[in-house]
Design an enzyme around this catalytic site. Structure first.
Site, mmCIF file in Angstrom:
data_model
loop_
_atom_site.group_PDB
_atom_site.id
_atom_site.type_symbol
_atom_site.label_atom_id
_atom_site.label_comp_id
_atom_site.label_asym_id
_atom_site.label_seq_id
_atom_site.Cartn_x
_atom_site.Cartn_y
_atom_site.Cartn_z
ATOM 1 N N SER A 186 49.659 -40.997 50.405
ATOM 2 C CA SER A 186 49.934 -41.035 48.977
ATOM 3 C C SER A 186 49.501 -39.917 48.314
ATOM 4 O O SER A 186 50.113 -39.695 47.165
ATOM 5 C CB SER A 186 48.946 -42.465 48.751
ATOM 6 O OG SER A 186 47.533 -42.258 49.022
ATOM 7 N N HIS A 214 54.653 -45.747 50.264
ATOM 8 C CA HIS A 214 55.356 -44.744 49.572
ATOM 9 C C HIS A 214 56.525 -44.405 50.291
ATOM 10 O O HIS A 214 57.217 -43.598 49.901
ATOM 11 C CB HIS A 214 54.470 -43.629 49.250
ATOM 12 C CG HIS A 214 53.104 -43.879 48.618
ATOM 13 N ND1 HIS A 214 53.492 -43.567 47.255
ATOM 14 C CD2 HIS A 214 52.255 -43.890 48.693
ATOM 15 C CE1 HIS A 214 52.126 -43.718 46.644
ATOM 16 N NE2 HIS A 214 51.248 -44.243 47.480
ATOM 17 N N LYS A 246 55.402 -49.880 43.773
ATOM 18 C CA LYS A 246 55.809 -48.316 44.077
ATOM 19 C C LYS A 246 57.541 -48.484 43.796
ATOM 20 O O LYS A 246 58.148 -48.625 42.775
ATOM 21 C CB LYS A 246 55.459 -47.632 45.227
ATOM 22 C CG LYS A 246 53.868 -47.248 44.888
ATOM 23 C CD LYS A 246 52.970 -47.625 45.857
ATOM 24 C CE LYS A 246 51.516 -47.287 45.170
ATOM 25 N NZ LYS A 246 50.425 -47.626 46.088
#
Ligand SMILES: *Cc1c(COP(=O)(O)O)cnc(C)c1O
Length: 398
Positions: A186, A214, A246
């Protein structure tokens, strides 16, 4: 004497805060007063281009998600009203689980309220006192905390080093072993060596747990994330964690895996059992986001073009980057104070890039974490590069 005893904790906290401030580690929030399409935000009366959100596909502002959320709110109300195991598990939740299972190529998926809770839930359900949890040193805080909660033996290995992971698995004869890793790291943006870790897991009869917060929606032709890129399937990485906050632009998380894994989590994962189910309307927006992310691969293509544009431009300007292939492009500064100054300079030039400092990253590795989004314009990237170059020159002079 009583008064002194009562003041002592307050004083201790103040001392602690002063220590943080002295080390340039004090954190302050900035209030966003408006958010506009195109990654524009208004902060302290100033319009900025946001280059540090995790809205990689630009879905957080998509009208179709908002419409899905609005109609689901009218149909279902604003809250789930209870936990999944009581009355909170609606047809919308159930449908998203089915879609996620299909999307990830696994038997089943289970929704959690946040990624933090998914990680706590899955690791504590799978490991206990007599087990071993082996983690990459740079894993997300929620995975580190999860291992602590298990009471299992916990060992960390050198970042992205499968041999080191293998050594950590030797000489432990416990009941169960887990290898736990971020898919895309991250704060660094690099991808875990998933094929090699899968081989290590196989050799040591361990389970590989991958948190791809992610990667999902972002990497791979179909948005299947770091596992798709590495060509690692469910047999080799049996536990997959994903989040919606995200690339999917909403809120929440899931774990995908075998039917046995999911049934185990329903019985054992305390962060699943003892919490209110996510609002159905949020889940409806996530369903729409998943559909769009699959149907519109050009968002990923556009993002990839922007990543390449940023990297090429940075290298021309002599701005040092890491080898990250993802939309997370850290600029390593080292010193926390210098990272803050650089971030402030960019702020005054109209760009929002927060400084990331310890304990989020190891001491001496403070950085600006630039993130790119499919809704940035190529000109936004060019302007950011100019501002970065000017800010770096300014900070180096002062
Ligand atoms: C953001 C993040 C989480 C936490 O997810 P939330 O839904 O925000 O709680 C977990 N793991 C990783 C790798 C993350 O980046």
């Amino acid at each position: 004497m009583w008064l002194a005893a009562m003041q002592a904790p307050e004083e201790a906290l103040q001392k602690d805060l002063a220590t943080l401030a002295a080390g340039d580690l004090y954190r302050r929030r900035r209030v966003v007063t408006r958010r506009h399409p195109g990654a524009r935000v208004v902060v302290e009366g100033r319009e900025l281009v946001d280059f540090c959100s995790n809205d990689y596909l630009g879905l957080a502002h998509d009208q179709r998600l908002a419409d899905a959320m609005r109609s689901a709110t009218l149909a279902w109300g604003t809250g789930a009203t209870s936990a999944h195991l009581v009355t909170g598990h609606t047809a919308i939740h159930h449908e998203l689980e089915d879609r996620l299972a299909a999307f990830t190529g696994r038997d089943r998926a289970l929704l959690f309220s946040t990624g933090y809770m998914a990680n706590l839930g899955v690791v504590t359900a799978l490991a206990g006192r007599h087990d071993l949890v082996v983690e990459d040193r740079l894993n997300h805080a929620s995975l580190i905390d999860a291992a602590r909660l298990t009471g299992a033996t916990t060992r960390r290995y050198r970042h992205a080093d499968p041999q080191a992971a293998s050594r950590r698995l030797e000489d432990h004869h416990g009941r169960r072993r887990l290898i736990v890793t971020d898919g895309v790291f991250s704060m660094d943006g690099d991808i875990a060596p998933l094929r090699e870790l899968a081989a290590v897991a196989d050799t040591h009869n361990a389970w590989l747990v991958v948190d791809d917060a992610h990667g999902l929606g972002v990497l791979g032709a179909g948005g299947g994330g770091s596992l798709e890129v590495a060509g690692v399937g469910p047999a080799d990485a049996p536990v997959l964690v994903g989040t919606f906050g995200k690339a999917f632009g909403t809120f929440g998380a899931f774990v995908a895996g075998s039917a046995t894994l999911i049934e185990t989590l329903i019985q054992r994962a305390r962060t699943y059992i003892y919490t209110t189910a996510p609002p159905p309307a949020v889940t409806a927006a996530t369903l729409k986001a998943l559909e769009i992310s699959v149907a519109e691969p050009d968002r990923r293509a556009r993002l990839q073009t922007l990543i390449e544009r940023f990297r090429a431009g940075a290298s021309q300007l002599g701005i040092g980057l890491t080898s990250s292939p993802s939309p997370i492009q850290p600029i390593l500064v080292g010193d926390a104070a210098a990272a803050l100054r650089l971030s402030n300079e960019l702020f005054h030039r109209g760009f929002w890039v927060t400084a990331i400092r310890p304990p989020t990253v190891p001491a001496g590795s403070s950085r600006l974490r630039v993130t790119l989004s499919a809704i940035h314009e190529p000109s936004d990237v060019d302007n950011l590069l100019d501002a970065l170059s000017a800010s770096l020159a300014f900070v180096n002079r002062h």
